[in-house]
Design a protein around this motif. Structure first.
Motif, PDB file in Angstrom:
ATOM      1  N   SER A   6     -59.889  23.800  23.778  1.00 37.52           N
ATOM      2  CA  SER A   6     -59.334  22.460  23.981  1.00 37.52           C
ATOM      3  C   SER A   6     -60.367  21.623  24.720  1.00 37.52           C
ATOM      4  O   SER A   6     -60.970  22.077  25.685  1.00 37.52           O
ATOM      5  CB  SER A   6     -58.056  22.559  24.816  1.00 37.52           C
ATOM      6  N   THR A  12     -54.692  20.135  24.586  1.00 37.43           N
ATOM      7  CA  THR A  12     -53.898  21.248  25.142  1.00 37.43           C
ATOM      8  C   THR A  12     -52.414  21.021  24.897  1.00 37.43           C
ATOM      9  O   THR A  12     -51.682  21.936  24.510  1.00 37.43           O
ATOM     10  CB  THR A  12     -54.184  21.397  26.651  1.00 37.43           C
ATOM     11  N   GLY A  36     -54.512  24.038  38.075  1.00 38.32           N
ATOM     12  CA  GLY A  36     -55.107  22.959  37.288  1.00 38.32           C
ATOM     13  C   GLY A  36     -55.710  23.402  35.972  1.00 38.32           C
ATOM     14  O   GLY A  36     -56.450  22.639  35.334  1.00 38.32           O
ATOM     15  N   GLY A  38     -54.112  23.934  33.208  1.00 39.47           N
ATOM     16  CA  GLY A  38     -53.468  23.193  32.118  1.00 39.47           C
ATOM     17  C   GLY A  38     -52.174  23.828  31.632  1.00 39.47           C
ATOM     18  O   GLY A  38     -51.688  23.505  30.549  1.00 39.47           O
ATOM     19  N   LYS A  39     -51.592  24.697  32.443  1.00 34.63           N
ATOM     20  CA  LYS A  39     -50.366  25.383  32.042  1.00 34.63           C
ATOM     21  C   LYS A  39     -49.226  24.375  31.807  1.00 34.63           C
ATOM     22  O   LYS A  39     -48.573  24.409  30.767  1.00 34.63           O
ATOM     23  CB  LYS A  39     -49.955  26.414  33.115  1.00 34.63           C
ATOM     24  N   THR A  40     -49.021  23.511  32.786  1.00 34.79           N
ATOM     25  CA  THR A  40     -47.923  22.547  32.647  1.00 34.79           C
ATOM     26  C   THR A  40     -48.207  21.570  31.508  1.00 34.79           C
ATOM     27  O   THR A  40     -47.289  21.169  30.783  1.00 34.79           O
ATOM     28  CB  THR A  40     -47.696  21.798  33.974  1.00 34.79           C
ATOM     29  N   THR A  41     -49.480  21.216  31.308  1.00 36.95           N
ATOM     30  CA  THR A  41     -49.841  20.344  30.193  1.00 36.95           C
ATOM     31  C   THR A  41     -49.427  20.988  28.873  1.00 36.95           C
ATOM     32  O   THR A  41     -48.864  20.335  27.987  1.00 36.95           O
ATOM     33  CB  THR A  41     -51.364  20.090  30.212  1.00 36.95           C
ATOM     34  N   TRP A 107     -47.553  31.313  36.442  1.00 37.52           N
ATOM     35  CA  TRP A 107     -47.835  32.288  37.501  1.00 37.52           C
ATOM     36  C   TRP A 107     -46.984  33.557  37.379  1.00 37.52           C
ATOM     37  O   TRP A 107     -46.417  34.043  38.371  1.00 37.52           O
ATOM     38  CB  TRP A 107     -47.670  31.645  38.900  1.00 37.52           C
ATOM     39  N   ASN A 130     -63.369  19.201  31.361  1.00 39.24           N
ATOM     40  CA  ASN A 130     -62.341  18.884  30.359  1.00 39.24           C
ATOM     41  C   ASN A 130     -62.161  19.939  29.280  1.00 39.24           C
ATOM     42  O   ASN A 130     -61.368  19.738  28.370  1.00 39.24           O
ATOM     43  CB  ASN A 130     -62.649  17.530  29.713  1.00 39.24           C
TER      44      ASN A 130
HETATM   45  N1  LIG Z   1     -58.609  20.355  28.158  1.00 36.80           N
HETATM   46  C1  LIG Z   1     -57.699  20.204  29.143  1.00 36.80           C
HETATM   47  N2  LIG Z   1     -56.485  20.775  29.043  1.00 36.80           N
HETATM   48  C2  LIG Z   1     -55.563  20.645  30.015  1.00 36.80           C
HETATM   49  N3  LIG Z   1     -55.753  19.961  31.161  1.00 36.80           N
HETATM   50  C3  LIG Z   1     -56.945  19.368  31.329  1.00 36.80           C
HETATM   51  C4  LIG Z   1     -57.962  19.465  30.337  1.00 36.80           C
HETATM   52  N4  LIG Z   1     -59.044  18.780  30.776  1.00 36.80           N
HETATM   53  C5  LIG Z   1     -58.705  18.280  31.968  1.00 36.80           C
HETATM   54  N5  LIG Z   1     -57.454  18.615  32.308  1.00 36.80           N
HETATM   55  C6  LIG Z   1     -56.779  18.237  33.567  1.00 36.80           C
HETATM   56  O1  LIG Z   1     -56.439  19.436  34.245  1.00 36.80           O
HETATM   57  C7  LIG Z   1     -55.180  19.283  34.901  1.00 36.80           C
HETATM   58  C8  LIG Z   1     -54.198  20.320  34.390  1.00 36.80           C
HETATM   59  O2  LIG Z   1     -53.035  20.236  35.159  1.00 36.80           O
HETATM   60  P1  LIG Z   1     -51.746  21.108  34.913  1.00 36.80           P
HETATM   61  O3  LIG Z   1     -50.712  20.620  35.860  1.00 36.80           O
HETATM   62  O4  LIG Z   1     -51.409  21.151  33.466  1.00 36.80           O
HETATM   63  O5  LIG Z   1     -52.277  22.552  35.363  1.00 36.80           O
HETATM   64  P2  LIG Z   1     -51.455  23.850  35.782  1.00 36.80           P
HETATM   65  O6  LIG Z   1     -52.201  24.986  35.189  1.00 36.80           O
HETATM   66  O7  LIG Z   1     -50.017  23.692  35.435  1.00 36.80           O
HETATM   67  O8  LIG Z   1     -51.630  23.873  37.361  1.00 36.80           O
HETATM   68  P3  LIG Z   1     -50.691  24.523  38.500  1.00 36.80           P
HETATM   69  O9  LIG Z   1     -51.069  25.958  38.604  1.00 36.80           O
HETATM   70  O10 LIG Z   1     -51.061  23.754  39.718  1.00 36.80           O
HETATM   71  O11 LIG Z   1     -49.258  24.344  38.097  1.00 36.80           O
HETATM   72  C9  LIG Z   1     -54.708  17.863  34.628  1.00 36.80           C
HETATM   73  O12 LIG Z   1     -55.115  17.047  35.699  1.00 36.80           O
HETATM   74  C10 LIG Z   1     -55.455  17.492  33.357  1.00 36.80           C
HETATM   75  O13 LIG Z   1     -55.677  16.103  33.243  1.00 36.80           O
END
Ligand SMILES: Nc1ncnc2c1ncn2[C@@H]1O[C@H](COP(=O)(O)OP(=O)(O)OP(=O)(O)O)[C@@H](O)[C@H]1O
Ligand SMILES: [Mg+2]
Length: 147
Positions: A6, A12, A36, A38-41, A107, A130
């Protein structure tokens, strides 16, 4: 196993949407990846596939479990703040998991060995600011070909 690169949050989210279309009631999705990653994304995309408005989807770090009234229902679980077995028991996770619902768990490693092996396993690795390498196990190859 499927591996995808991605290059943006939108990509993502789209991968999550494709995964979401292949999920059925009773499936458990474990999502591994650093803060960070990208799990929630990705969960937002899964939610969109279930017609849940994506702006509702945030990490349930404090509430632990968010349930969406989709068909099938979606349980978004975040175990980041969970440490140890008694903590896990107090979340209500065992009552929440259901054959009628799809469960997505951020997690899962915080549950120790308590979660069943298998299911769908998604790993998200940072490659650069990214870029994320996303591997997905536990979905039949033929589903991907039918997309
Ligand atoms: N290719 C990508 N895919 C997903 N997120 C990306 C990407 N590039 C940059 N990002 C950034 O990374 C961050 C991902 O945040 P997200 O909340 O999805 O992560 P997470 O794994 O759920 O974190 P946490 O463990 O804190 O819950 C966002 O700020 C997003 O803009
Ligand atoms: Mg998150």
């Amino acid at each position: 196993m499927v591996t995808l690169l991605s290059r943006s949050p939108d990509e993502t989210e789209h991968i999550g949407f494709l995964v979401g279309r292949m999920l059925t009631a009773g499936m458990i999705v474990k999502m591994y990846g650093d803060l960070g990653a990208g799990k929630t994304t990705l969960v937002k995309g899964i939610a969109r596939a279930l017609s849940i408005p994506v702006e509702y989807v945030v990490s349930p770090s404090y509430t632990i479990i968010t349930e969406y009234d989709s068909t099938p229902r979606l349980l978004h679980i975040d175990l980041y703040r969970i440490e140890g077995r008694s903590d896990l028991e107090s979340t209500g996770i065992w009552d929440a998991l259901s054959n009628d619902a799809i469960a997505v768990i951020e997690w899962p490693e915080h549950a120790g060995n308590e979660l069943a092996e298998g299911g769908v396993v998604i790993r998200i690795e940072h490659r650069s600011e990214n870029e994320r390498l996303i591997t997905i196990e536990g979905i039949d190859e033929e589903h991907w070909h039918n997309l």
